[in-house]
Design a protein around this motif. Structure first.
Motif, mmCIF file in Angstrom:
data_model
loop_
_atom_site.group_PDB
_atom_site.id
_atom_site.type_symbol
_atom_site.label_atom_id
_atom_site.label_comp_id
_atom_site.label_asym_id
_atom_site.label_seq_id
_atom_site.Cartn_x
_atom_site.Cartn_y
_atom_site.Cartn_z
ATOM 1 N N THR A 1 0.852 -1.193 0.000
ATOM 2 C CA THR A 1 0.000 0.000 0.000
ATOM 3 C C THR A 1 0.888 1.245 0.000
ATOM 4 N N GLY A 2 0.277 2.371 -0.337
ATOM 5 C CA GLY A 2 1.034 3.615 -0.319
ATOM 6 C C GLY A 2 1.793 3.896 -1.590
ATOM 7 N N VAL A 3 1.503 3.158 -2.682
ATOM 8 C CA VAL A 3 2.160 3.393 -3.964
ATOM 9 C C VAL A 3 1.098 3.613 -5.034
ATOM 10 N N ARG A 4 1.271 4.701 -5.797
ATOM 11 C CA ARG A 4 0.384 4.995 -6.929
ATOM 12 C C ARG A 4 1.231 4.947 -8.193
ATOM 13 N N VAL A 5 0.808 4.155 -9.182
ATOM 14 C CA VAL A 5 1.544 4.030 -10.441
ATOM 15 C C VAL A 5 0.771 4.765 -11.527
ATOM 16 N N VAL A 6 1.454 5.667 -12.223
ATOM 17 C CA VAL A 6 0.834 6.519 -13.231
ATOM 18 C C VAL A 6 1.515 6.280 -14.573
ATOM 19 N N THR A 7 0.729 6.187 -15.629
ATOM 20 C CA THR A 7 1.287 6.098 -16.974
ATOM 21 C C THR A 7 1.474 7.502 -17.520
ATOM 22 N N GLY A 8 2.693 7.805 -17.955
ATOM 23 C CA GLY A 8 2.956 9.127 -18.508
ATOM 24 C C GLY A 8 4.441 9.362 -18.679
ATOM 25 N N ASP A 9 4.778 10.417 -19.384
ATOM 26 C CA ASP A 9 6.164 10.810 -19.567
ATOM 27 C C ASP A 9 6.699 11.399 -18.264
ATOM 28 N N GLY A 10 7.945 11.068 -17.929
ATOM 29 C CA GLY A 10 8.504 11.535 -16.672
ATOM 30 C C GLY A 10 8.916 12.985 -16.665
ATOM 31 N N TYR A 11 9.069 13.604 -17.838
ATOM 32 C CA TYR A 11 9.572 14.980 -17.891
ATOM 33 C C TYR A 11 8.706 15.971 -17.107
ATOM 34 N N PRO A 12 7.359 15.935 -17.229
ATOM 35 C CA PRO A 12 6.550 16.889 -16.445
ATOM 36 C C PRO A 12 6.489 16.547 -14.962
#
Length: 386
Positions: free
Chosen positions: A143-154
């Protein structure tokens, strides 16, 4: 299983890593096998699955686990545990901290940070990688982890973090990350240098400076985070033609791996033509100095490397072996040898400084539409280890 994990900790420590009690508990309690449920690539190129007899033994080695290839090129993995431990130690995590991770991988690194008491947001540009990491974290009960799909630059716009850790090789840091850090925030990131990705510890400020944490080699990022810039070294020269000895051995015994990487780092700080290559019939990459038809002069320890990135076809080069001998080839072999010997002499005369004796100055560069904080100056501070 308990024996395998105890042995796992011993293997990590054998690499010279000091595990705090908290890190030892994290590595000993987070089940790494849950993060590679479909298996991973063997070093011989085959695919290992949980049905293989030595699956768990291999999972709990101090080794990288490659989980995705693009052709023959690895593009996702679970990093070498000893390197993960060094980077997490440098991150200086404390319970309750918020961490932004650039590059989710298998999710294992995020799980370790969660075990250390952090709340983690992990960003990965590959949707399938992010999805598998998310599923693995759920499967492991993290728990305590959120995974997001996206480019790391922003980064993660609108959020604030105490720490940022990058698990992909980059050419420089996004300015957006600094905007998302708390005033006492810290970024740990592997940043390109002479064909490798030494890990830097960077704190925002005026000027922006960094300390070198350790050597590493990571999969390179694409897009703005991997952009070429004025201080870029040549990309890896790959496999060079067969080389002939042009300078004799000077060290007996030869440099060990750590000292050889220290020399490598210094060469890259002083001359942007330094990179890595694997000469024909050699079984590993070595420090090489490539011929550049219009080379920038070697930098001194306080000089900006402002010069065009060098990616011209390689016609000549010189490589140094751990015993200090030099082998070179091509029409400019003598010139490459002389330049490389000068760098080796300089490093020796300075009493073989460690890469951790360097301080790095960063400047905005790269794609003008999406700039990055890239290394531009190097300054030796002997004895000032990170």
């Amino acid at each position: 299983m308990a024996d395998a994990r105890r042995h796992y900790l011993d293997l990590i420590r054998q690499d010279g890593v000091r595990l705090t009690p908290e890190l030892a508990e994290a590595f000993g309690s987070v089940p790494r096998e849950r993060f590679v449920p479909d298996g991973f690539h063997r070093r011989d190129g085959g695919w290992m699955t949980p049905d293989d007899r030595d699956f768990l033994t291999t999972v709990y080695r101090n080794d990288v686990l490659i989980t995705k290839l693009n052709g023959d090129v690895p593009i996702s993995s679970s990093s070498q545990p000893s390197l993960m431990a060094i980077m997490l130690s440098a991150l200086d995590l404390r319970p309750g901290m918020r961490v932004l991770e650039i590059g989710a991988g298998t999710g294992y690194n995020a799980a370790l940070m969660a075990a250390l008491g952090a709340t983690v947001t992990s960003v990965d540009v590959q949707a399938d990688v992010a999805g598998r990491a998310r599923a693995a974290l759920d499967r492991a009960g993290v728990t305590g982890v959120r995974v997001v799909t996206g480019d790391g630059y922003p980064g993660d716009p609108g959020s604030t973090y105490h720490r940022i850790i990058v698990t992909v090789g980059i050419a420089g840091l996004s300015p957006h990350w600094f905007e998302q850090l708390t005033p006492d925030g810290l970024v740990i990131a592997p940043v390109e240098h002479a064909g490798h990705h030494p890990v830097l510890a960077v704190r925002p400020g005026d000027p922006v400076t960094a300390a070198v944490v350790c050597s590493s080699g990571f999969m390179a990022a694409a897009g703005p985070l991997g952009a070429r810039h004025a201080g870029s070294h040549p990309r890896s020269a790959g496999v060079l033609p067969e080389l002939a000895e042009t300078a004799p051995a000077r060290w007996s015994p030869p440099l060990d791996t750590t000292a050889y990487r220290d020399l490598w780092y210094a060469a890259g700080a002083w001359d942007r033509r330094a990179t890595l290559a694997t000469p024909a019939n050699w079984d590993q990459a070595h420090l090489v100095l490539l011929h550049d038809p219009t080379p920038a002069p070697p930098t001194d320890s306080m000089t900006d490397t402002a010069a065009k990135p060098a990616d011209d076809p390689v016609t000549s080069g010189a490589a140094v072996l751990p015993d200090g001998s030099v082998r070179a080839g091509g029409s400019e072999a003598d010139r490459c040898t002389a330049a490389l010997v000068t760098l080796i002499d300089r490093w020796s005369d300075l009493n073989r400084p460690s890469m951790r004796d360097w301080r790095v100055g960063l400047a905005l560069d790269g794609d003008p539409a999406a700039p990055i904080w890239a290394p531009h100056t190097w300054h030796l501070v002997p004895g000032a280890r990170h």
